[in-house]
Design an enzyme around this catalytic site. Structure first.
Site, PDB file in Angstrom:
ATOM      1  N   LYS A  10       0.830  -1.211   0.000  1.00 35.09           N
ATOM      2  CA  LYS A  10       0.000   0.000   0.000  1.00 35.09           C
ATOM      3  C   LYS A  10       0.867   1.265   0.000  1.00 35.09           C
ATOM      4  O   LYS A  10       2.067   1.214   0.300  1.00 35.09           O
ATOM      5  CB  LYS A  10      -0.956  -0.045   1.202  1.00 35.09           C
ATOM      6  CG  LYS A  10      -1.975  -1.194   1.119  1.00 35.09           C
ATOM      7  CD  LYS A  10      -3.012  -1.103   2.245  1.00 35.09           C
ATOM      8  CE  LYS A  10      -4.015  -2.236   2.167  1.00 35.09           C
ATOM      9  NZ  LYS A  10      -5.098  -2.090   3.183  1.00 35.09           N
ATOM     10  N   TYR A  50     -12.574  -1.621  -3.321  1.00 34.72           N
ATOM     11  CA  TYR A  50     -13.105  -1.750  -1.964  1.00 34.72           C
ATOM     12  C   TYR A  50     -14.625  -1.565  -1.925  1.00 34.72           C
ATOM     13  O   TYR A  50     -15.170  -1.146  -0.898  1.00 34.72           O
ATOM     14  CB  TYR A  50     -12.411  -0.750  -1.042  1.00 34.72           C
ATOM     15  CG  TYR A  50     -11.010  -1.207  -0.626  1.00 34.72           C
ATOM     16  CD1 TYR A  50     -10.823  -2.383   0.095  1.00 34.72           C
ATOM     17  CD2 TYR A  50      -9.883  -0.449  -0.939  1.00 34.72           C
ATOM     18  CE1 TYR A  50      -9.554  -2.803   0.482  1.00 34.72           C
ATOM     19  CE2 TYR A  50      -8.602  -0.855  -0.555  1.00 34.72           C
ATOM     20  CZ  TYR A  50      -8.464  -2.038   0.167  1.00 34.72           C
ATOM     21  OH  TYR A  50      -7.204  -2.449   0.567  1.00 34.72           O
ATOM     22  N   ASN A 113      -2.369   0.305   6.763  1.00 33.49           N
ATOM     23  CA  ASN A 113      -1.835  -0.945   7.319  1.00 33.49           C
ATOM     24  C   ASN A 113      -0.874  -1.688   6.375  1.00 33.49           C
ATOM     25  O   ASN A 113      -0.666  -2.887   6.506  1.00 33.49           O
ATOM     26  CB  ASN A 113      -2.973  -1.838   7.822  1.00 33.49           C
ATOM     27  CG  ASN A 113      -3.925  -2.234   6.718  1.00 33.49           C
ATOM     28  OD1 ASN A 113      -3.711  -1.898   5.562  1.00 33.49           O
ATOM     29  ND2 ASN A 113      -4.976  -2.943   7.063  1.00 33.49           N
ATOM     30  N   HIS A 116      -2.107  -5.323   1.560  1.00 34.40           N
ATOM     31  CA  HIS A 116      -3.384  -6.017   1.344  1.00 34.40           C
ATOM     32  C   HIS A 116      -3.103  -7.471   1.033  1.00 34.40           C
ATOM     33  O   HIS A 116      -2.140  -7.773   0.318  1.00 34.40           O
ATOM     34  CB  HIS A 116      -4.120  -5.379   0.149  1.00 34.40           C
ATOM     35  CG  HIS A 116      -5.273  -6.217  -0.349  1.00 34.40           C
ATOM     36  ND1 HIS A 116      -6.483  -6.237   0.275  1.00 34.40           N
ATOM     37  CD2 HIS A 116      -5.360  -7.095  -1.392  1.00 34.40           C
ATOM     38  CE1 HIS A 116      -7.293  -7.085  -0.364  1.00 34.40           C
ATOM     39  NE2 HIS A 116      -6.633  -7.612  -1.387  1.00 34.40           N
ATOM     40  N   GLU A 127      -9.559  -9.768  -7.985  1.00 35.53           N
ATOM     41  CA  GLU A 127      -8.746  -8.574  -7.702  1.00 35.53           C
ATOM     42  C   GLU A 127      -7.563  -8.486  -8.669  1.00 35.53           C
ATOM     43  O   GLU A 127      -7.266  -7.416  -9.198  1.00 35.53           O
ATOM     44  CB  GLU A 127      -8.265  -8.607  -6.250  1.00 35.53           C
ATOM     45  CG  GLU A 127      -9.411  -8.413  -5.260  1.00 35.53           C
ATOM     46  CD  GLU A 127      -9.041  -8.698  -3.804  1.00 35.53           C
ATOM     47  OE1 GLU A 127      -9.943  -8.598  -2.950  1.00 35.53           O
ATOM     48  OE2 GLU A 127      -7.872  -9.010  -3.510  1.00 35.53           O
TER      49      GLU A 127
HETATM   50  P1  ADP Z   1      -8.304  -6.885   5.477  1.00 37.55           P
HETATM   51  O1  ADP Z   1      -7.528  -5.941   4.582  1.00 37.55           O
HETATM   52  O2  ADP Z   1      -7.501  -7.274   6.705  1.00 37.55           O
HETATM   53  O3  ADP Z   1      -8.880  -8.061   4.739  1.00 37.55           O
HETATM   54  P2  ADP Z   1     -10.939  -5.582   5.482  1.00 37.55           P
HETATM   55  O4  ADP Z   1     -11.262  -6.281   4.198  1.00 37.55           O
HETATM   56  O5  ADP Z   1     -11.925  -5.653   6.604  1.00 37.55           O
HETATM   57  O6  ADP Z   1      -9.524  -6.059   6.089  1.00 37.55           O
HETATM   58  O7  ADP Z   1     -10.718  -4.035   5.174  1.00 37.55           O
HETATM   59  C1  ADP Z   1     -10.081  -3.586   4.021  1.00 37.55           C
HETATM   60  C2  ADP Z   1      -9.185  -2.418   4.358  1.00 37.55           C
HETATM   61  O8  ADP Z   1      -9.991  -1.327   4.817  1.00 37.55           O
HETATM   62  C3  ADP Z   1      -8.215  -2.690   5.500  1.00 37.55           C
HETATM   63  O9  ADP Z   1      -7.049  -3.361   5.081  1.00 37.55           O
HETATM   64  C4  ADP Z   1      -7.942  -1.287   6.007  1.00 37.55           C
HETATM   65  O10 ADP Z   1      -6.989  -0.609   5.163  1.00 37.55           O
HETATM   66  C5  ADP Z   1      -9.307  -0.622   5.854  1.00 37.55           C
HETATM   67  N1  ADP Z   1     -10.106  -0.731   7.092  1.00 37.55           N
HETATM   68  C6  ADP Z   1     -10.749  -1.823   7.522  1.00 37.55           C
HETATM   69  N2  ADP Z   1     -11.406  -1.600   8.688  1.00 37.55           N
HETATM   70  C7  ADP Z   1     -11.159  -0.300   9.001  1.00 37.55           C
HETATM   71  C8  ADP Z   1     -11.542   0.550  10.077  1.00 37.55           C
HETATM   72  N3  ADP Z   1     -12.334   0.119  11.073  1.00 37.55           N
HETATM   73  N4  ADP Z   1     -11.105   1.836  10.063  1.00 37.55           N
HETATM   74  C9  ADP Z   1     -10.329   2.281   9.064  1.00 37.55           C
HETATM   75  N5  ADP Z   1      -9.919   1.528   7.991  1.00 37.55           N
HETATM   76  C10 ADP Z   1     -10.323   0.248   7.967  1.00 37.55           C
END
Ligand code: ADP
Length: 147
Positions: A10, A50, A113, A116, A127
């Site tokens: 990212k 997303y 974070n 992905h 994707e």
């Molecule tokens: P993952 O990437 O771990 O599979 P998700 O699919 O739930 O998690 O979420 C996609 C992305 O959205 C996350 O990697 C993160 O960047 C963002 N995200 C998810 N939950 C939150 C949250 N509560 N607040 C802010 N950003 C979030």
């Protein structure tokens, strides 16, 4: 079983200069790279990627972040690739991610974070198809050719 998964390094991780370390972690963990590209996502790209999160309070923050700079998109392969990559990447929230995981090391907060990792083989395929054409995928064996 051999599987493919899709990952994005990212924008925060690319900007921090840790792209090489993250790619190295994938390789050290036994992943092979089948396709790789540096991309700048448009808002439309990020909103579509997303789309399941549209309507969540963090959606616009997530789209702002994913369009804030270049990312590296990759198609990876190894045994149990989907589960193994999610293990290596760690919990969505870096503060909850296990020691040694990529999000623990390079994630700043739950949005920023660092990496992905697709959550299923089917989603990985979908994707990856947003970024790679069939002819971009290299399935050649990795052993060097004998002279
Ligand atoms: P993952 O990437 O771990 O599979 P998700 O699919 O739930 O998690 O979420 C996609 C992305 O959205 C996350 O990697 C993160 O960047 C963002 N995200 C998810 N939950 C939150 C949250 N509560 N607040 C802010 N950003 C979030």
């Amino acid at each position: 079983m051999e599987e493919r998964t899709f990952t994005i390094i990212k924008p925060n991780a690319v900007a921090m200069g840790v792209t090489g370390r993250i790619i190295d972690a994938f390789l050290q963990d036994g992943f092979r790279i089948l396709a790789m590209r540096l991309v700048c996502m448009s808002r439309n790209d990020a909103e579509k990627f997303y789309a399941v999160h549209r309507g969540r309070e963090f959606f616009s923050r997530l789209v702002d972040f994913m369009t804030s700079g270049p990312c590296v998109v990759m198609l990876l392969e190894r045994e149990d690739a989907v589960a193994e990559l999610r293990r290596l990447v760690g919990n969505t929230d870096p503060a909850r991610a296990a020691e040694g995981t990529l999000r623990r090391m390079y994630g700043e907060n739950v949005t920023r974070n660092a990496v992905h990792a697709s959550d299923s083989v089917e989603n990985a395929r979908m994707e990856a198809s947003r970024f790679f054409r069939e002819e971009d995928i290299v399935v050649a064996r990795y052993e060097p050719k004998e002279e």
